[in-house]
Design a protein around this motif. Sequence first.
Motif, PDB file in Angstrom:
ATOM      1  N   LEU A 124       0.834  -1.197   0.000  1.00  0.00           N
ATOM      2  CA  LEU A 124       0.000   0.000   0.000  1.00  0.00           C
ATOM      3  C   LEU A 124       0.869   1.247   0.000  1.00  0.00           C
ATOM      4  O   LEU A 124       1.657   1.462   0.920  1.00  0.00           O
ATOM      5  CB  LEU A 124      -0.923   0.013   1.222  1.00  0.00           C
ATOM      6  CG  LEU A 124      -1.788   1.249   1.387  1.00  0.00           C
ATOM      7  CD1 LEU A 124      -2.794   1.356   0.249  1.00  0.00           C
ATOM      8  CD2 LEU A 124      -2.503   1.234   2.706  1.00  0.00           C
ATOM      9  N   GLU A 125       0.713   2.022  -1.033  1.00  0.00           N
ATOM     10  CA  GLU A 125       1.343   3.335  -1.096  1.00  0.00           C
ATOM     11  C   GLU A 125       0.302   4.345  -0.618  1.00  0.00           C
ATOM     12  O   GLU A 125      -0.766   4.443  -1.221  1.00  0.00           O
ATOM     13  CB  GLU A 125       1.766   3.658  -2.531  1.00  0.00           C
ATOM     14  CG  GLU A 125       2.914   2.817  -3.048  1.00  0.00           C
ATOM     15  CD  GLU A 125       4.229   3.121  -2.353  1.00  0.00           C
ATOM     16  OE1 GLU A 125       4.453   4.285  -1.952  1.00  0.00           O
ATOM     17  OE2 GLU A 125       5.026   2.185  -2.185  1.00  0.00           O
ATOM     18  N   PRO A 126       0.576   5.054   0.466  1.00  0.00           N
ATOM     19  CA  PRO A 126      -0.409   6.019   0.953  1.00  0.00           C
ATOM     20  C   PRO A 126      -0.755   7.029  -0.144  1.00  0.00           C
ATOM     21  O   PRO A 126       0.063   7.305  -1.005  1.00  0.00           O
ATOM     22  CB  PRO A 126       0.304   6.692   2.116  1.00  0.00           C
ATOM     23  CG  PRO A 126       1.346   5.702   2.536  1.00  0.00           C
ATOM     24  CD  PRO A 126       1.763   4.997   1.286  1.00  0.00           C
ATOM     25  N   PRO A 127      -1.969   7.516  -0.104  1.00  0.00           N
ATOM     26  CA  PRO A 127      -2.955   7.362   0.945  1.00  0.00           C
ATOM     27  C   PRO A 127      -3.813   6.106   0.763  1.00  0.00           C
ATOM     28  O   PRO A 127      -3.966   5.597  -0.340  1.00  0.00           O
ATOM     29  CB  PRO A 127      -3.826   8.604   0.788  1.00  0.00           C
ATOM     30  CG  PRO A 127      -3.817   8.866  -0.686  1.00  0.00           C
ATOM     31  CD  PRO A 127      -2.418   8.478  -1.137  1.00  0.00           C
ATOM     32  N   LEU A 128      -4.384   5.639   1.880  1.00  0.00           N
ATOM     33  CA  LEU A 128      -5.422   4.623   1.845  1.00  0.00           C
ATOM     34  C   LEU A 128      -6.642   5.301   1.234  1.00  0.00           C
ATOM     35  O   LEU A 128      -7.080   6.346   1.700  1.00  0.00           O
ATOM     36  CB  LEU A 128      -5.741   4.140   3.258  1.00  0.00           C
ATOM     37  CG  LEU A 128      -6.978   3.255   3.412  1.00  0.00           C
ATOM     38  CD1 LEU A 128      -6.744   1.914   2.726  1.00  0.00           C
ATOM     39  CD2 LEU A 128      -7.323   3.057   4.861  1.00  0.00           C
ATOM     40  N   ARG A 129      -7.170   4.738   0.147  1.00  0.00           N
ATOM     41  CA  ARG A 129      -8.294   5.358  -0.558  1.00  0.00           C
ATOM     42  C   ARG A 129      -9.575   4.569  -0.302  1.00  0.00           C
ATOM     43  O   ARG A 129      -9.622   3.369  -0.549  1.00  0.00           O
ATOM     44  CB  ARG A 129      -8.013   5.446  -2.044  1.00  0.00           C
ATOM     45  CG  ARG A 129      -6.808   6.351  -2.352  1.00  0.00           C
ATOM     46  CD  ARG A 129      -6.663   6.611  -3.826  1.00  0.00           C
ATOM     47  NE  ARG A 129      -7.874   7.154  -4.410  1.00  0.00           N
ATOM     48  CZ  ARG A 129      -8.202   8.452  -4.417  1.00  0.00           C
ATOM     49  NH1 ARG A 129      -7.411   9.328  -3.838  1.00  0.00           N
ATOM     50  NH2 ARG A 129      -9.308   8.858  -4.989  1.00  0.00           N
TER      51      ARG A 129
END
Length: 181
Positions: free
Chosen positions: A18-23
Amino acid sequence: TPIVRYLDVQVPCIPLPLEPPLRILVVISNPLDHDRLDLERERRQIEETWARQEDVAVDFLQPATILELQDRLTAAPYHALHYMGHGGFDQRTGRGVLIFEDERGLGVPLDGSTLGVLLRDVPTLRLVFLNACETARVTKQEGLDPFAGVATAMVMAGIPAVVAMQFPITDGAAIRFANSL
């Protein structure tokens, strides 16, 4: 009280870096021809809760048409889908549905299998939260598909995690549950 059920499916869950942001995409469906729900209160709670978290982006889809959902899911890499609205289960067919809206604001049932097909094409999606009655319900009637409920159909389509409700609950309880989750 936490209740966890696990479906032993043949579709392995592949970890997603997971590459921020969490969508998060929040789908708000409140058709004019169904009992009105206090979804604005739930929306405010979601906005307030996630605003305190860094690296979280929350988008809202309202009105909740099926075509608009398709467009949104192709426009951004969503990791979680939060549906709030009405769900249902047809005892006769053993199929579960979510109620979306048409262009006039009237209810349109979308069965779990169709939604599963739509969501399985979103490679980043890892969690679906269904804040709608009877979305975790399954049939035990002989001759009917035991995986035709909304949540089970999505798990069978390859969605790694689905949180859903087996029974009808009050609007207030649904809002409290969503806030806690």
